[in-house]
Write a protein that holds these residues in place. Structure first.
Motif, PDB file in Angstrom:
ATOM      1  N   ILE A 147       0.834  -1.208   0.000  1.00 45.21           N
ATOM      2  CA  ILE A 147       0.000   0.000   0.000  1.00 45.21           C
ATOM      3  C   ILE A 147       0.868   1.257   0.000  1.00 45.21           C
ATOM      4  O   ILE A 147       0.571   2.234  -0.696  1.00 45.21           O
ATOM      5  CB  ILE A 147      -0.941  -0.013   1.227  1.00 45.21           C
ATOM      6  CG1 ILE A 147      -1.954  -1.162   1.109  1.00 45.21           C
ATOM      7  CG2 ILE A 147      -1.678   1.315   1.360  1.00 45.21           C
ATOM      8  CD1 ILE A 147      -2.752  -1.404   2.362  1.00 45.21           C
ATOM      9  N   SER A 148       1.970   1.226   0.749  1.00 42.70           N
ATOM     10  CA  SER A 148       2.834   2.414   0.828  1.00 42.70           C
ATOM     11  C   SER A 148       3.711   2.585  -0.403  1.00 42.70           C
ATOM     12  O   SER A 148       4.218   3.679  -0.660  1.00 42.70           O
ATOM     13  CB  SER A 148       3.716   2.330   2.072  1.00 42.70           C
ATOM     14  OG  SER A 148       4.706   1.316   1.925  1.00 42.70           O
ATOM     15  N   GLY A 149       3.929   1.506  -1.168  1.00 40.87           N
ATOM     16  CA  GLY A 149       4.781   1.587  -2.347  1.00 40.87           C
ATOM     17  C   GLY A 149       6.188   1.075  -2.130  1.00 40.87           C
ATOM     18  O   GLY A 149       7.009   1.093  -3.050  1.00 40.87           O
ATOM     19  N   LEU A 150       6.488   0.607  -0.921  1.00 40.53           N
ATOM     20  CA  LEU A 150       7.817   0.046  -0.665  1.00 40.53           C
ATOM     21  C   LEU A 150       7.999  -1.302  -1.361  1.00 40.53           C
ATOM     22  O   LEU A 150       9.120  -1.724  -1.632  1.00 40.53           O
ATOM     23  CB  LEU A 150       8.042  -0.107   0.843  1.00 40.53           C
ATOM     24  CG  LEU A 150       8.126   1.198   1.647  1.00 40.53           C
ATOM     25  CD1 LEU A 150       8.210   0.903   3.137  1.00 40.53           C
ATOM     26  CD2 LEU A 150       9.324   2.034   1.204  1.00 40.53           C
ATOM     27  N   VAL A 151       6.894  -1.996  -1.614  1.00 37.95           N
ATOM     28  CA  VAL A 151       6.921  -3.274  -2.339  1.00 37.95           C
ATOM     29  C   VAL A 151       5.911  -3.184  -3.482  1.00 37.95           C
ATOM     30  O   VAL A 151       4.787  -2.718  -3.281  1.00 37.95           O
ATOM     31  CB  VAL A 151       6.555  -4.451  -1.403  1.00 37.95           C
ATOM     32  CG1 VAL A 151       6.401  -5.751  -2.191  1.00 37.95           C
ATOM     33  CG2 VAL A 151       7.604  -4.621  -0.314  1.00 37.95           C
ATOM     34  N   LYS A 152       6.321  -3.619  -4.668  1.00 36.45           N
ATOM     35  CA  LYS A 152       5.407  -3.655  -5.812  1.00 36.45           C
ATOM     36  C   LYS A 152       4.794  -5.044  -5.899  1.00 36.45           C
ATOM     37  O   LYS A 152       5.518  -6.042  -5.931  1.00 36.45           O
ATOM     38  CB  LYS A 152       6.143  -3.323  -7.108  1.00 36.45           C
ATOM     39  CG  LYS A 152       5.217  -3.270  -8.316  1.00 36.45           C
ATOM     40  CD  LYS A 152       5.951  -2.875  -9.587  1.00 36.45           C
ATOM     41  CE  LYS A 152       5.007  -2.876 -10.786  1.00 36.45           C
ATOM     42  NZ  LYS A 152       5.699  -2.494 -12.041  1.00 36.45           N
ATOM     43  N   PRO A 153       3.464  -5.146  -5.951  1.00 36.38           N
ATOM     44  CA  PRO A 153       2.829  -6.469  -5.973  1.00 36.38           C
ATOM     45  C   PRO A 153       3.120  -7.207  -7.268  1.00 36.38           C
ATOM     46  O   PRO A 153       3.226  -6.600  -8.338  1.00 36.38           O
ATOM     47  CB  PRO A 153       1.342  -6.150  -5.840  1.00 36.38           C
ATOM     48  CG  PRO A 153       1.201  -4.780  -6.404  1.00 36.38           C
ATOM     49  CD  PRO A 153       2.464  -4.065  -6.033  1.00 36.38           C
TER      50      PRO A 153
ATOM     51  N   ASP B 195      -5.027   4.534 -10.157  1.00 36.25           N
ATOM     52  CA  ASP B 195      -4.091   3.421 -10.056  1.00 36.25           C
ATOM     53  C   ASP B 195      -2.718   3.941  -9.633  1.00 36.25           C
ATOM     54  O   ASP B 195      -2.085   4.719 -10.349  1.00 36.25           O
ATOM     55  CB  ASP B 195      -3.988   2.704 -11.404  1.00 36.25           C
ATOM     56  CG  ASP B 195      -3.269   1.366 -11.311  1.00 36.25           C
ATOM     57  OD1 ASP B 195      -2.456   1.196 -10.383  1.00 36.25           O
ATOM     58  OD2 ASP B 195      -3.520   0.498 -12.166  1.00 36.25           O
ATOM     59  N   VAL B 196      -2.259   3.526  -8.450  1.00 34.76           N
ATOM     60  CA  VAL B 196      -0.953   3.973  -7.934  1.00 34.76           C
ATOM     61  C   VAL B 196       0.037   2.816  -7.845  1.00 34.76           C
ATOM     62  O   VAL B 196       1.091   2.959  -7.242  1.00 34.76           O
ATOM     63  CB  VAL B 196      -1.113   4.644  -6.545  1.00 34.76           C
ATOM     64  CG1 VAL B 196      -2.015   5.865  -6.628  1.00 34.76           C
ATOM     65  CG2 VAL B 196      -1.654   3.641  -5.509  1.00 34.76           C
ATOM     66  N   THR B 197      -0.300   1.671  -8.441  1.00 34.70           N
ATOM     67  CA  THR B 197       0.520   0.464  -8.298  1.00 34.70           C
ATOM     68  C   THR B 197       1.973   0.710  -8.661  1.00 34.70           C
ATOM     69  O   THR B 197       2.884   0.180  -8.001  1.00 34.70           O
ATOM     70  CB  THR B 197      -0.043  -0.673  -9.174  1.00 34.70           C
ATOM     71  OG1 THR B 197      -1.454  -0.784  -8.960  1.00 34.70           O
ATOM     72  CG2 THR B 197       0.624  -1.999  -8.840  1.00 34.70           C
ATOM     73  N   ASP B 198       2.216   1.500  -9.695  1.00 29.07           N
ATOM     74  CA  ASP B 198       3.582   1.711 -10.174  1.00 29.07           C
ATOM     75  C   ASP B 198       4.220   2.985  -9.624  1.00 29.07           C
ATOM     76  O   ASP B 198       5.358   3.306  -9.989  1.00 29.07           O
ATOM     77  CB  ASP B 198       3.593   1.751 -11.708  1.00 29.07           C
ATOM     78  CG  ASP B 198       3.110   0.433 -12.308  1.00 29.07           C
ATOM     79  OD1 ASP B 198       3.500  -0.630 -11.790  1.00 29.07           O
ATOM     80  OD2 ASP B 198       2.327   0.477 -13.274  1.00 29.07           O
ATOM     81  N   LEU B 199       3.507   3.705  -8.756  1.00 26.33           N
ATOM     82  CA  LEU B 199       4.056   4.947  -8.214  1.00 26.33           C
ATOM     83  C   LEU B 199       4.953   4.672  -7.014  1.00 26.33           C
ATOM     84  O   LEU B 199       4.656   3.802  -6.195  1.00 26.33           O
ATOM     85  CB  LEU B 199       2.928   5.892  -7.794  1.00 26.33           C
ATOM     86  CG  LEU B 199       2.022   6.446  -8.895  1.00 26.33           C
ATOM     87  CD1 LEU B 199       0.996   7.393  -8.293  1.00 26.33           C
ATOM     88  CD2 LEU B 199       2.838   7.151  -9.965  1.00 26.33           C
ATOM     89  N   PRO B 200       6.055   5.433  -6.852  1.00 26.43           N
ATOM     90  CA  PRO B 200       6.919   5.283  -5.672  1.00 26.43           C
ATOM     91  C   PRO B 200       6.237   5.858  -4.433  1.00 26.43           C
ATOM     92  O   PRO B 200       5.251   6.599  -4.545  1.00 26.43           O
ATOM     93  CB  PRO B 200       8.166   6.090  -6.057  1.00 26.43           C
ATOM     94  CG  PRO B 200       7.652   7.130  -7.005  1.00 26.43           C
ATOM     95  CD  PRO B 200       6.550   6.464  -7.785  1.00 26.43           C
ATOM     96  N   PRO B 201       6.754   5.551  -3.231  1.00 27.61           N
ATOM     97  CA  PRO B 201       6.111   6.027  -1.995  1.00 27.61           C
ATOM     98  C   PRO B 201       5.922   7.533  -1.946  1.00 27.61           C
ATOM     99  O   PRO B 201       4.876   8.017  -1.499  1.00 27.61           O
ATOM    100  CB  PRO B 201       7.072   5.545  -0.897  1.00 27.61           C
ATOM    101  CG  PRO B 201       7.758   4.361  -1.487  1.00 27.61           C
ATOM    102  CD  PRO B 201       7.889   4.661  -2.942  1.00 27.61           C
TER     103      PRO B 201
END
Length: 361
Positions: free
Chosen positions: A55-61, A72-78
């Motif tokens: 959720i925070s962006g530290l890990v990309k699913p 969609d924020v999946t590819d955005l950095p924290p």
């Protein structure tokens, strides 16, 4: 603040996962409302922190998408997600004063002096840090340092969400209780979206409006404290929530009765209908709080033998032998000795049935 959606989300650390065991997070769909207080609850290694870091962006699913307010924020950095995260151990700037630590995220966002001063004092007052604002953070206790971390996470009022990863681990037990209450008050006052990771059921149930229970990378139930306690949808929830946890008694359905280790328990019409044609491992679940005990036969009661009785002051915790099974009861008061004959009533409205660990209606 933001509405957070997880769509067909899953995560595997190795390529080409072929079975559920290959996933650190098993496939899930979930929505968390804007301004809600949520907890991720489960034992160590169940995937709570992995989900928080996605959720925070530290890990990309590895599978699925993360959306903030439909975007969609999946590819955005924290740094592009406008979130704040508070970790298990204090992360502060030792050389700065408490005031400067709390002001740091505001200055990075271009806030002006008067606005910063007002917000820092507001957050410091909430966390009872006002007397320490002029002190350097390096000289403070671990409790105070973690309160600074909490304050820095809460400083920006425009964040999409504040994520807490077991933030009270290093806190003194008495202060831990006070801070849980304080976080609840802060949530009601600031209306921030809060997601709180913990393995402590008391923390989760007292802090969150909705608790998401996880085990082995899977979300097994999401609900209020009352729903998790009274209507656990999975045997793990029944076992994990409560002290002691739910009695889970293996049983065999025999027509209009359930065989509990050789003792026959009549089934209600609703239970008969739900279990008709059930295949698989069947268990009866009942909370110790709902087991009733007497010492004379009663209609619907089943015979049992007292194994142990412990007086815990506010209540008595008793263990009984029911046929070939053991069952616990949490009673207001009980005077009995080991080996004594007793009669237990398992109220039908409080008795739940599980097939292959999942509750049947």
């Amino acid at each position: 603040m933001a509405r957070i959606e997880l769509r067909e989300l899953a995560h595997a650390y190795k390529p080409n996962p072929a079975s559920p065991a290959d996933y650190a997070l098993r496939p899930m769909d979930m929505e968390w409302k804007d301004g809600g207080a949520y907890a991720l609850l489960g034992p160590s290694g169940c995937g709570k922190t992995t989900l928080l870091n996605i959720i925070s962006g530290l890990v990309k699913p590895s599978h699925g998408r993360v959306l903030f307010d439909g975007k969609d924020v999946t590819d955005l950095p924290p740094e592009s997600r406008n979130i704040a995260q508070v970790f298990q151990f204090p992360v502060i700037y030792d050389t700065m004063t408490v005031f400067d630590n709390l002001a740091f995220p505001l200055r990075n966002r271009g806030w002006k002096g008067a606005e910063i001063n007002k917000r820092v004092h507001q957050v410091a007052e909430m966390l009872e840090l006002t007397p320490d604002l002029k002190h350097r953070a390096s000289g403070l206790s671990a409790d105070a340092k973690q309160k600074i971390s909490l304050g820095r996470g809460l400083a920006r009022p425009d964040v999409a969400a504040v994520l807490f990863d077991e933030p009270l681990t290093v806190i003194d037990p008495h202060l831990k209780w006070l801070l849980r209450r304080k976080l609840k008050e802060i949530h009601h006052e600031l209306k921030l979206s809060l997601i709180y990771v913990t393995h402590d059921q008391v923390e989760a149930l007292t802090f969150a409006d909705q608790v998401v229970v996880m085990t082995q990378g899977e979300v097994v139930q999401a609900g209020s404290a009352q729903q998790l306690f009274e209507e656990p949808a999975h045997t793990f929830v029944g076992y994990f929530i409560g002290s002691p946890g739910m009695n889970l008694l293996p049983c065999r359905i025999d027509g209009a009765a359930a065989d509990l280790g050789g003792v026959s328990l009549p089934l209600s019409p609703a239970a008969q209908a739900a279990l008709a044609g059930a295949r698989g491992d069947v268990k009866l679940g009942i909370r110790p709080e709902f087991v009733e005990c007497g010492f004379v036969p009663q209609p619907g009661a089943v015979p049992a033998v007292v194994q142990s009785v412990r007086d815990l002051g506010t209540h008595t915790l008793a263990e009984f032998r029911l046929g070939g099974l053991s069952i616990a009861a949490k009673l207001r008061h009980l005077e009995a000795s080991a080996g004594e004959q007793a009669w237990l009533t398992l109220p039908p409205e409080r008795s739940l049935y599980y097939v292959d660990d999942k509750r049947v209606a």
